[in-house]
Design a protein around this motif. Structure first.
Motif, PDB file in Angstrom:
ATOM      1  N   LEU A 147       9.994   8.468  -7.130  1.00 36.90           N
ATOM      2  CA  LEU A 147      10.789   7.570  -6.292  1.00 36.90           C
ATOM      3  C   LEU A 147       9.949   6.385  -5.822  1.00 36.90           C
ATOM      4  N   PHE A 148       8.743   6.639  -5.364  1.00 36.52           N
ATOM      5  CA  PHE A 148       7.931   5.552  -4.831  1.00 36.52           C
ATOM      6  C   PHE A 148       7.498   4.585  -5.934  1.00 36.52           C
ATOM      7  N   ALA A 149       7.364   5.073  -7.169  1.00 33.41           N
ATOM      8  CA  ALA A 149       7.070   4.172  -8.282  1.00 33.41           C
ATOM      9  C   ALA A 149       8.248   3.225  -8.523  1.00 33.41           C
ATOM     10  N   ALA A 179       0.825  -1.197   0.000  1.00 35.71           N
ATOM     11  CA  ALA A 179       0.000   0.000   0.000  1.00 35.71           C
ATOM     12  C   ALA A 179       0.860   1.249   0.000  1.00 35.71           C
ATOM     13  N   GLU A 180       0.459   2.224  -0.802  1.00 38.20           N
ATOM     14  CA  GLU A 180       1.099   3.539  -0.821  1.00 38.20           C
ATOM     15  C   GLU A 180       0.069   4.580  -0.400  1.00 38.20           C
ATOM     16  N   LEU A 181       0.475   5.451   0.517  1.00 35.54           N
ATOM     17  CA  LEU A 181      -0.410   6.507   0.978  1.00 35.54           C
ATOM     18  C   LEU A 181       0.204   7.849   0.605  1.00 35.54           C
ATOM     19  N   HIS A 182      -0.282   8.442  -0.504  1.00 35.82           N
ATOM     20  CA  HIS A 182       0.176   9.743  -0.982  1.00 35.82           C
ATOM     21  C   HIS A 182      -0.748  10.794  -0.380  1.00 35.82           C
ATOM     22  N   ARG A 192       8.364   0.697  -5.682  1.00 32.30           N
ATOM     23  CA  ARG A 192       7.336  -0.331  -5.882  1.00 32.30           C
ATOM     24  C   ARG A 192       7.781  -1.345  -6.935  1.00 32.30           C
ATOM     25  N   ARG A 193       8.373  -0.853  -8.020  1.00 34.28           N
ATOM     26  CA  ARG A 193       8.838  -1.740  -9.082  1.00 34.28           C
ATOM     27  C   ARG A 193       9.878  -2.727  -8.562  1.00 34.28           C
ATOM     28  N   ARG A 194      10.786  -2.239  -7.748  1.00 37.81           N
ATOM     29  CA  ARG A 194      11.845  -3.097  -7.216  1.00 37.81           C
ATOM     30  C   ARG A 194      11.289  -4.144  -6.254  1.00 37.81           C
ATOM     31  N   ILE A 195      10.444  -3.730  -5.332  1.00 33.77           N
ATOM     32  CA  ILE A 195       9.902  -4.680  -4.359  1.00 33.77           C
ATOM     33  C   ILE A 195       8.986  -5.683  -5.041  1.00 33.77           C
ATOM     34  N   ASP A 196       8.192  -5.207  -6.011  1.00 30.31           N
ATOM     35  CA  ASP A 196       7.317  -6.107  -6.752  1.00 30.31           C
ATOM     36  C   ASP A 196       8.132  -7.117  -7.566  1.00 30.31           C
TER      37      ASP A 196
END
Length: 214
Positions: A172-174, A79-82, A177-181
């Motif tokens: 940055l958060f994108a 989850a991302e909370l912007h 997310r790509r790396r962790i995914d």
């Protein structure tokens, strides 16, 4: 405390993290989706960039209330909370997330409310919010939003103790997310994005809070 939540304890290029203060809860049979909370409608706060994340369940505008957000996070895997983070050293909660108002006007998601929730999907929670890692001024105990998410069942929480640039932070958060995914451990993924020159002036303040092995 008082070193808990300090970003410069170890080099930012190293994959380090704060270990949760409470044992992680066992993961249940959560549905396991990707949740994005972005740009809640709040008359007291400026608008924020709302990233487009394919396949995500997105809560935005008037729908991003504290109760709706906690309900969406209950079964999330990531989850991302912007949203806006507000630090208040005079308040017991230290920092809180400013969301869309409930019908009764309540618009704060505090550490106490988060800690009382149950996140059955053991998610990685990314707080793309200013100063969301701010700790309370207590010397006898550690208490913060990241700690509260760990207590609720999160596997890991990423948050910063400074103001975040809205559009640059979304990029940055994108990448995070790509790396962790893609299978990278959160600590390694965070260490990598902290070294990108375009983000280096503030990304070193992003910290990882980890529940440890269940």
């Amino acid at each position: 405390p008082p070193l808990h939540g300090r970003p410069a304890l170890l080099p930012s290029a190293s994959p380090w993290f704060f270990l949760g203060a409470t044992p992680p809860r066992a993961a249940g049979a959560g549905a396991g989706g990707l949740v994005v909370v972005a740009d809640p409608a709040n008359p007291s706060a400026p608008r924020l960039t709302a990233p487009t994340v394919p396949g995500a369940r997105t809560l935005t505008g008037a729908a991003a209330t504290p109760s709706q957000v906690l309900a969406a996070l209950a079964t999330a895997r990531y989850a991302e909370l912007h949203v806006h983070g507000v630090a208040d050293a005079a308040a017991a909660e230290g920092a809180f997330l400013l969301l869309a108002p409930e019908p009764d006007g309540r618009d704060r998601l505090t550490a106490a409310e988060v800690a009382g929730a149950r996140l059955t999907g053991a998610p990685v929670i990314v707080l793309a919010a200013c100063r969301a890692a701010e700790t309370t001024p207590f010397l006898q105990a550690r208490w913060s939003l990241p700690d509260a998410f760990l207590a609720a069942g999160a596997r890991a929480v990423i948050a910063a103790d400074v103001e975040l640039p809205d559009r640059a932070a979304s990029a940055l958060f994108a990448e995070l997310r790509r790396r962790i995914d893609g299978g990278e451990a959160p600590a390694a993924a965070l260490a990598a994005v902290r070294q990108v020159p375009a983000w280096a002036s503030w990304a070193g303040h992003l910290m990882l809070f980890d529940a440890g092995a269940p």
